[in-house]
Motif scaffolding. Sequence first.
Motif, PDB file in Angstrom:
ATOM      1  N   LEU A   7       0.839  -1.207   0.000  1.00 33.43           N
ATOM      2  CA  LEU A   7       0.000   0.000   0.000  1.00 33.43           C
ATOM      3  C   LEU A   7       0.870   1.252   0.000  1.00 33.43           C
ATOM      4  O   LEU A   7       0.578   2.215  -0.715  1.00 33.43           O
ATOM      5  CB  LEU A   7      -0.944  -0.003   1.201  1.00 33.43           C
ATOM      6  CG  LEU A   7      -2.115  -0.963   1.133  1.00 33.43           C
ATOM      7  CD1 LEU A   7      -2.787  -1.097   2.493  1.00 33.43           C
ATOM      8  CD2 LEU A   7      -3.130  -0.511   0.084  1.00 33.43           C
ATOM      9  N   GLU A   8       1.932   1.241   0.801  1.00 36.84           N
ATOM     10  CA  GLU A   8       2.837   2.400   0.837  1.00 36.84           C
ATOM     11  C   GLU A   8       3.519   2.603  -0.504  1.00 36.84           C
ATOM     12  O   GLU A   8       3.699   3.730  -0.960  1.00 36.84           O
ATOM     13  CB  GLU A   8       3.866   2.225   1.955  1.00 36.84           C
ATOM     14  CG  GLU A   8       3.254   2.383   3.334  1.00 36.84           C
ATOM     15  CD  GLU A   8       4.190   1.991   4.468  1.00 36.84           C
ATOM     16  OE1 GLU A   8       5.209   1.289   4.218  1.00 36.84           O
ATOM     17  OE2 GLU A   8       3.886   2.354   5.623  1.00 36.84           O
ATOM     18  N   ARG A   9       3.876   1.495  -1.162  1.00 36.77           N
ATOM     19  CA  ARG A   9       4.491   1.576  -2.490  1.00 36.77           C
ATOM     20  C   ARG A   9       3.505   2.153  -3.504  1.00 36.77           C
ATOM     21  O   ARG A   9       3.852   3.008  -4.318  1.00 36.77           O
ATOM     22  CB  ARG A   9       4.973   0.186  -2.909  1.00 36.77           C
ATOM     23  CG  ARG A   9       6.022   0.170  -3.958  1.00 36.77           C
ATOM     24  CD  ARG A   9       6.639  -1.198  -4.258  1.00 36.77           C
ATOM     25  NE  ARG A   9       5.925  -2.367  -3.768  1.00 36.77           N
ATOM     26  CZ  ARG A   9       6.350  -3.132  -2.760  1.00 36.77           C
ATOM     27  NH1 ARG A   9       7.462  -2.848  -2.123  1.00 36.77           N
ATOM     28  NH2 ARG A   9       5.678  -4.190  -2.389  1.00 36.77           N
ATOM     29  N   ALA A  10       2.243   1.709  -3.429  1.00 33.90           N
ATOM     30  CA  ALA A  10       1.206   2.229  -4.334  1.00 33.90           C
ATOM     31  C   ALA A  10       0.977   3.714  -4.090  1.00 33.90           C
ATOM     32  O   ALA A  10       0.823   4.488  -5.039  1.00 33.90           O
ATOM     33  CB  ALA A  10      -0.092   1.453  -4.152  1.00 33.90           C
ATOM     34  N   LEU A  11       0.973   4.112  -2.834  1.00 35.06           N
ATOM     35  CA  LEU A  11       0.765   5.518  -2.485  1.00 35.06           C
ATOM     36  C   LEU A  11       1.905   6.385  -3.018  1.00 35.06           C
ATOM     37  O   LEU A  11       1.671   7.474  -3.545  1.00 35.06           O
ATOM     38  CB  LEU A  11       0.645   5.656  -0.966  1.00 35.06           C
ATOM     39  CG  LEU A  11       0.134   6.978  -0.430  1.00 35.06           C
ATOM     40  CD1 LEU A  11      -1.248   7.299  -0.978  1.00 35.06           C
ATOM     41  CD2 LEU A  11       0.084   6.937   1.095  1.00 35.06           C
ATOM     42  N   LEU A  42      -8.574  -3.263  -4.738  1.00 32.52           N
ATOM     43  CA  LEU A  42      -7.233  -3.747  -4.404  1.00 32.52           C
ATOM     44  C   LEU A  42      -6.199  -2.714  -4.879  1.00 32.52           C
ATOM     45  O   LEU A  42      -5.507  -2.926  -5.868  1.00 32.52           O
ATOM     46  CB  LEU A  42      -7.032  -5.091  -5.101  1.00 32.52           C
ATOM     47  CG  LEU A  42      -5.999  -6.050  -4.600  1.00 32.52           C
ATOM     48  CD1 LEU A  42      -6.301  -6.497  -3.178  1.00 32.52           C
ATOM     49  CD2 LEU A  42      -5.932  -7.256  -5.514  1.00 32.52           C
ATOM     50  N   PRO A  43      -6.112  -1.566  -4.185  1.00 36.70           N
ATOM     51  CA  PRO A  43      -5.264  -0.480  -4.685  1.00 36.70           C
ATOM     52  C   PRO A  43      -3.777  -0.811  -4.747  1.00 36.70           C
ATOM     53  O   PRO A  43      -3.033  -0.172  -5.479  1.00 36.70           O
ATOM     54  CB  PRO A  43      -5.523   0.664  -3.697  1.00 36.70           C
ATOM     55  CG  PRO A  43      -6.030   0.014  -2.471  1.00 36.70           C
ATOM     56  CD  PRO A  43      -6.748  -1.224  -2.925  1.00 36.70           C
ATOM     57  N   GLU A  44      -3.354  -1.840  -4.010  1.00 36.83           N
ATOM     58  CA  GLU A  44      -1.945  -2.205  -4.020  1.00 36.83           C
ATOM     59  C   GLU A  44      -1.560  -3.085  -5.198  1.00 36.83           C
ATOM     60  O   GLU A  44      -0.391  -3.388  -5.400  1.00 36.83           O
ATOM     61  CB  GLU A  44      -1.554  -2.896  -2.706  1.00 36.83           C
ATOM     62  CG  GLU A  44      -2.210  -4.229  -2.469  1.00 36.83           C
ATOM     63  CD  GLU A  44      -3.554  -4.184  -1.758  1.00 36.83           C
ATOM     64  OE1 GLU A  44      -3.952  -5.226  -1.225  1.00 36.83           O
ATOM     65  OE2 GLU A  44      -4.216  -3.136  -1.748  1.00 36.83           O
ATOM     66  N   THR A  45      -2.531  -3.487  -6.014  1.00 36.80           N
ATOM     67  CA  THR A  45      -2.230  -4.380  -7.124  1.00 36.80           C
ATOM     68  C   THR A  45      -1.469  -3.655  -8.232  1.00 36.80           C
ATOM     69  O   THR A  45      -1.654  -2.460  -8.460  1.00 36.80           O
ATOM     70  CB  THR A  45      -3.507  -5.027  -7.694  1.00 36.80           C
ATOM     71  OG1 THR A  45      -3.130  -6.065  -8.591  1.00 36.80           O
ATOM     72  CG2 THR A  45      -4.373  -4.038  -8.448  1.00 36.80           C
ATOM     73  N   ASP A  46      -0.619  -4.400  -8.880  1.00 40.74           N
ATOM     74  CA  ASP A  46       0.067  -3.866 -10.060  1.00 40.74           C
ATOM     75  C   ASP A  46      -0.102  -4.804 -11.252  1.00 40.74           C
ATOM     76  O   ASP A  46       0.665  -4.780 -12.191  1.00 40.74           O
ATOM     77  CB  ASP A  46       1.543  -3.596  -9.762  1.00 40.74           C
ATOM     78  CG  ASP A  46       2.310  -4.830  -9.334  1.00 40.74           C
ATOM     79  OD1 ASP A  46       1.682  -5.911  -9.173  1.00 40.74           O
ATOM     80  OD2 ASP A  46       3.536  -4.730  -9.159  1.00 40.74           O
ATOM     81  N   LEU A  47      -1.156  -5.648 -11.149  1.00 43.19           N
ATOM     82  CA  LEU A  47      -1.481  -6.581 -12.231  1.00 43.19           C
ATOM     83  C   LEU A  47      -2.964  -6.478 -12.592  1.00 43.19           C
ATOM     84  O   LEU A  47      -3.806  -6.319 -11.715  1.00 43.19           O
ATOM     85  CB  LEU A  47      -1.210  -8.019 -11.780  1.00 43.19           C
ATOM     86  CG  LEU A  47       0.230  -8.420 -11.522  1.00 43.19           C
ATOM     87  CD1 LEU A  47       0.289  -9.774 -10.840  1.00 43.19           C
ATOM     88  CD2 LEU A  47       1.035  -8.431 -12.804  1.00 43.19           C
ATOM     89  N   CYS A  48      -3.245  -6.585 -13.879  1.00 43.29           N
ATOM     90  CA  CYS A  48      -4.638  -6.686 -14.296  1.00 43.29           C
ATOM     91  C   CYS A  48      -5.133  -8.100 -13.941  1.00 43.29           C
ATOM     92  O   CYS A  48      -4.347  -8.980 -13.590  1.00 43.29           O
ATOM     93  CB  CYS A  48      -4.793  -6.409 -15.789  1.00 43.29           C
ATOM     94  SG  CYS A  48      -4.014  -7.640 -16.872  1.00 43.29           S
TER      95      CYS A  48
END
Length: 114
Positions: free
Chosen positions: A69-73, A99-105
Amino acid sequence: MEKIEKAKIKAHIDKKLIAIKEDIAAYELLAKPVSPDNAIGRLTRMEAINSKSINEAALAKARDTRSQLERALAKIDTPDFGLCRECDEPIPSARLKILPETDLCVQCAENLSG
């Protein structure tokens, strides 16, 4: 992704971070070592040790989620936020809201997990 959508996702991440930090504090208390001099029965001690290991796993997962989450922020204002790291296609905003922390579709996440 529009600025308004990013602001909503950022607010959601902030909210999730507050909740996960509270969870981490609770798990840290529950994952404390079981004292061998504690006057509890053998089965109760085994249950306490088992509960401790379950709480340690939950604590590790919560810390990992906090980190994501911190990385996404930190990444939310960059041009590549909301793009799948595998296929570079936009991740649907509905998925990012859940899922805001996701980096995959969804498709790439399914391909990697199965």
